[in-house]
Motif scaffolding. Structure first.
Motif, short mmCIF file in Angstrom:
data_model
loop_
_atom_site.label_atom_id
_atom_site.label_comp_id
_atom_site.label_asym_id
_atom_site.label_seq_id
_atom_site.Cartn_x
_atom_site.Cartn_y
_atom_site.Cartn_z
N SER A 68 0.82 -1.22 0.00
CA SER A 68 0.00 0.00 0.00
C SER A 68 0.85 1.27 0.00
O SER A 68 0.48 2.28 -0.60
CB SER A 68 -0.94 0.01 1.21
OG SER A 68 -0.19 0.08 2.43
N LYS A 69 2.01 1.22 0.66
CA LYS A 69 2.88 2.39 0.69
C LYS A 69 3.83 2.45 -0.51
O LYS A 69 4.49 3.47 -0.74
CB LYS A 69 3.71 2.40 2.00
CG LYS A 69 2.85 2.44 3.26
CD LYS A 69 2.00 3.70 3.36
CE LYS A 69 1.02 3.66 4.51
NZ LYS A 69 1.61 3.62 5.83
N LYS A 70 3.90 1.35 -1.25
CA LYS A 70 4.61 1.29 -2.55
C LYS A 70 6.09 1.66 -2.47
O LYS A 70 6.65 2.28 -3.38
CB LYS A 70 3.92 2.21 -3.56
CG LYS A 70 2.48 1.84 -3.84
CD LYS A 70 1.82 2.79 -4.82
CE LYS A 70 0.36 2.40 -5.05
NZ LYS A 70 -0.33 3.31 -5.99
N LEU A 71 6.72 1.30 -1.36
CA LEU A 71 8.15 1.57 -1.21
C LEU A 71 8.98 0.30 -1.10
O LEU A 71 10.20 0.35 -0.98
CB LEU A 71 8.40 2.46 0.02
CG LEU A 71 7.82 3.88 -0.05
CD1 LEU A 71 8.04 4.61 1.26
CD2 LEU A 71 8.45 4.65 -1.21
N GLY A 72 8.28 -0.85 -1.13
CA GLY A 72 9.01 -2.12 -1.08
C GLY A 72 9.61 -2.43 0.27
O GLY A 72 10.51 -3.28 0.36
N VAL A 73 9.15 -1.77 1.32
CA VAL A 73 9.74 -1.95 2.64
C VAL A 73 8.77 -1.47 3.71
O VAL A 73 7.90 -0.63 3.44
CB VAL A 73 11.07 -1.16 2.75
CG1 VAL A 73 10.79 0.33 2.59
CG2 VAL A 73 11.79 -1.45 4.05
N THR A 74 8.91 -2.01 4.89
CA THR A 74 8.20 -1.47 6.04
C THR A 74 9.13 -1.48 7.23
O THR A 74 9.99 -2.36 7.39
CB THR A 74 6.93 -2.27 6.39
OG1 THR A 74 6.25 -1.63 7.48
CG2 THR A 74 7.25 -3.70 6.78
#
Length: 326
Positions: free
Chosen positions: A229-235
């Motif tokens: 959902s945040k489209k950054l490939g990481v959390t």
């Protein structure tokens, strides 16, 4: 048509002769050079650099280098000077005049005016005993043993040596003025160079709700939704106090799934990478890029202070690409 081996030999000879000409200047870096730097550093006006012909072209580059590194400088064409452009000179200026022979007509003709205006003169010449050499408050010897031109006519080694001496002056002044990357950026706002030096992490980072974050006990399956959902490939993974304690990337997910599908039921605490890499918000974006390259990662969590544990943002490699930092 000349054979390739002969072309290569000629080219290598040229480079060797010019390299020797530059290296020979090291033996002349002494009192005169230091006095020249002191004169230029004490300049209350502008540094005016003048030279004719090929020397003039080199002078333009020297002036540009000084101007971009904290020493106000400009090029004065001596031929235009004797037809009115000497009016550009003002009290407090220091003139750097360049002539290999030291007898260039246009240069010699403006020397009396320079003296009459009470301006200091740094002479750069291949003949210190020449008219220009004698007129200088400080004279720098830029003579060369021979030109790279086989005819001994075209300025080659001599112009290379002149350029190198000009760079030596510019760099010495840069250090005297304690010129910093931030200062350099002010004079280079355009293009990739300016962006690398002007943009800071806080200008490009994602903040607030855009930061991908999950808790320690979040299952991998739920963390996957945060990553996509945040489209950054990481959390990021945070504890109960909101402190960043780990990171989980799409790469970690692929490795996890490769081992077993049951990993989707594991918690972040079980699968996360600990000690995530970080950057401060006031750091240059270029520094963030260096970190990413050093650790071979694509994102950095951002903090206000070195000791802070709660992230205020995240910066992704794509942000640097879009901003033109890369």
């Amino acid at each position: 048509m000349m054979a390739w081996d002969e072309l290569i030999t000629n080219a290598c000879d040229t480079l060797r002769i010019e390299a020797q000409a530059v290296l020979a200047l090291q033996q002349r870096i002494g009192e005169s050079f230091c006095r020249a730097v002191e004169l230029l550093a004490a300049c209350e006006g502008r540094v005016v650099i003048t030279g004719m012909g090929k020397s003039g072209l080199i002078c333009q580059k020297i002036a540009a280098t000084m101007a971009s590194t904290g020493t106000p400088a400009f090029f004065l064409h001596p031929a235009e000077g004797i037809h009115g452009d000497l009016g550009m000179l003002m009290k407090g200026d220091v003139v750097v005049a360049v002539s290999n022979s030291g007898e260039t007509e246009e240069i010699v003709r403006i020397l009396p005016v320079i003296k009459r205006l009470g301006l200091k003169l740094v002479a750069m010449t291949g003949n210190p005993a020449s008219s220009l050499g004698r007129a200088g408050d400080v004279t720098l010897d830029i003579s060369v043993e021979r030109e790279a031109c086989p005819l001994g006519l075209a300025p080659t080694a001599s112009t290379t040596a002149t350029l190198a001496m000009g760079d030596a002056l510019a760099v010495a002044l840069l250090k005297l003025h304690d010129f910093k990357p931030e200062d350099f950026a002010l004079f280079h706002p355009g293009g990739t160079l300016g962006k690398r030096l002007l943009l800071r992490v806080e200008d490009l980072m994602h903040s607030g709700e855009a930061i991908p974050l999950v808790g320690l006990q979040t299952p991998v399956q739920e963390a996957l939704f945060e990553i996509t959902s945040k489209k950054l490939g990481v959390t990021g993974v945070i504890d109960d106090l909101g402190a960043l304690v780990g990171v989980f990337t799409d790469g970690d997910l692929r490795r996890c799934l490769r081992d077993s599908l049951s990993c989707l039921e594991k918690t972040m605490e079980q699968v996360m990478s600990r000690q995530p890499k970080r950057i401060l918000r006031d750091n240059l974006a270029a520094k963030a890029l260096q970190h990413m390259e050093q650790y071979q990662i694509t994102s950095l969590f951002v903090f206000d202070q070195p000791d802070d544990r709660r992230p205020v943002g995240i910066l992704h490699l794509h942000d640097l690409l879009k901003a033109g930092v890369v």
